[in-house]
Design a protein around this motif. Structure first.
Motif, PDB file in Angstrom:
ATOM      1  N   VAL A   1     -32.714  -6.853  72.893  1.00 31.87           N
ATOM      2  CA  VAL A   1     -33.214  -7.620  71.749  1.00 31.87           C
ATOM      3  C   VAL A   1     -32.497  -8.970  71.696  1.00 31.87           C
ATOM      4  CG1 VAL A   1     -33.574  -7.648  69.237  1.00 31.87           C
ATOM      5  CG2 VAL A   1     -33.608  -5.475  70.491  1.00 31.87           C
ATOM      6  N   GLY A   2     -33.258 -10.021  71.418  1.00 28.33           N
ATOM      7  CA  GLY A   2     -32.692 -11.353  71.266  1.00 28.33           C
ATOM      8  C   GLY A   2     -33.303 -12.054  70.067  1.00 28.33           C
ATOM      9  N   ILE A   3     -32.947 -13.317  69.902  1.00 28.78           N
ATOM     10  CA  ILE A   3     -33.406 -14.106  68.758  1.00 28.78           C
ATOM     11  C   ILE A   3     -34.078 -15.379  69.275  1.00 28.78           C
ATOM     12  CG2 ILE A   3     -32.699 -15.423  66.728  1.00 28.78           C
ATOM     13  CD1 ILE A   3     -30.372 -13.463  66.399  1.00 28.78           C
ATOM     14  N   ALA A   4     -35.248 -15.698  68.724  1.00 25.13           N
ATOM     15  CA  ALA A   4     -35.962 -16.928  69.072  1.00 25.13           C
ATOM     16  C   ALA A   4     -36.289 -17.705  67.804  1.00 25.13           C
ATOM     17  CB  ALA A   4     -37.251 -16.596  69.825  1.00 25.13           C
ATOM     18  N   SER A   5     -36.176 -19.017  67.891  1.00 25.95           N
ATOM     19  CA  SER A   5     -36.594 -19.878  66.781  1.00 25.95           C
ATOM     20  C   SER A   5     -37.978 -20.426  67.075  1.00 25.95           C
ATOM     21  CB  SER A   5     -35.594 -21.025  66.597  1.00 25.95           C
ATOM     22  OG  SER A   5     -35.585 -21.850  67.750  1.00 25.95           O
TER      23      SER A   5
END
Length: 216
Positions: free
Chosen positions: A151-155
């Motif tokens: 799992v990662g984070i994207a803007s």
């Protein structure tokens, strides 16, 4: 099918969890598990309409917003794109055409438009946009389903993510703070922000190099 065929880990660069917000761009549990099986990463995106399903506006608000759009000659963002329209053109319809027309407004007209929208919001408030807590709910769900390593984070700031508390890069700390509040360790937060995606990029490069060597 793509996951089954890929020799390299795969990513979903801008998706959230369909179980929490049922839009086609989001990933259902089967997709998330298939992605994780490749060793890949799902980049949960900070885009309000992928994070929270908004309640419909009351008729009076719909009419007021439409009147303002007409006054500024802006297209309806909910209109279906027209067949054969040039990509990005004002005649294309949909959100893209609306954003293009809005950005083309002179500064004074844009200020006037924003003021009228603010007046409508005060008089006829709509359903609040997703906030940082809503966003991290998607991270929590994905981590519990497929593990912290996938799992990662994207803007999504170029299109205006619309997440209250993470409107632009200057608000990024708010996401980290919410993760800390929920008990995420520093090492896990580092994986979410960059570590997992960088690992996948390295893995993909190694697979690519191996495939190149196998070619006659």
């Amino acid at each position: 099918q793509a996951a089954a065929l890929s020799r390299a880990p795969i990513i979903a660069s801008h998706s959230a969890v369909r179980a929490l917000c049922n839009v086609s761009r989001n990933m259902d549990d089967e997709m998330l598990k298939a992605l994780a099986k490749t060793g890949g990463v799902a980049q949960i995106v900070g885009f309000s309409s992928y994070i929270k399903t908004p309640k419909p506006d009351v008729a009076e608000r719909v009419a007021a917003l439409a009147a303002v759009r007409r006054a500024f000659a802006l297209p309806d963002p909910t209109a279906a794109p027209q067949r054969g329209a040039a990509p990005g053109g004002a005649s294309q319809g949909g959100r893209g055409a609306f954003q293009a027309a809005l950005q083309a407004l002179p500064a004074d007209r844009r200020a006037d438009y924003d003021q009228k929208l603010a007046e409508i919001d005060r008089r006829l408030p709509g359903d609040p946009s997703a906030n940082v807590s809503d966003f991290v709910n998607h991270i929590d769900y994905a981590v519990k389903l497929i593990g912290i390593d996938h799992v990662g984070i994207a803007s999504d700031f170029d299109g205006g993510g619309g997440v209250t508390g993470w409107r632009d890069a200057s608000d990024t700390f708010n996401v980290t703070l919410e993760l800390v509040r929920r008990g995420y360790a520093e090492a896990d937060i580092a994986k979410l922000w960059s570590g997992n995606l960088l690992r996948v990029m390295d893995d993909v490069q190694r697979v690519a190099a191996q495939i190149q060597r196998e070619r006659p």
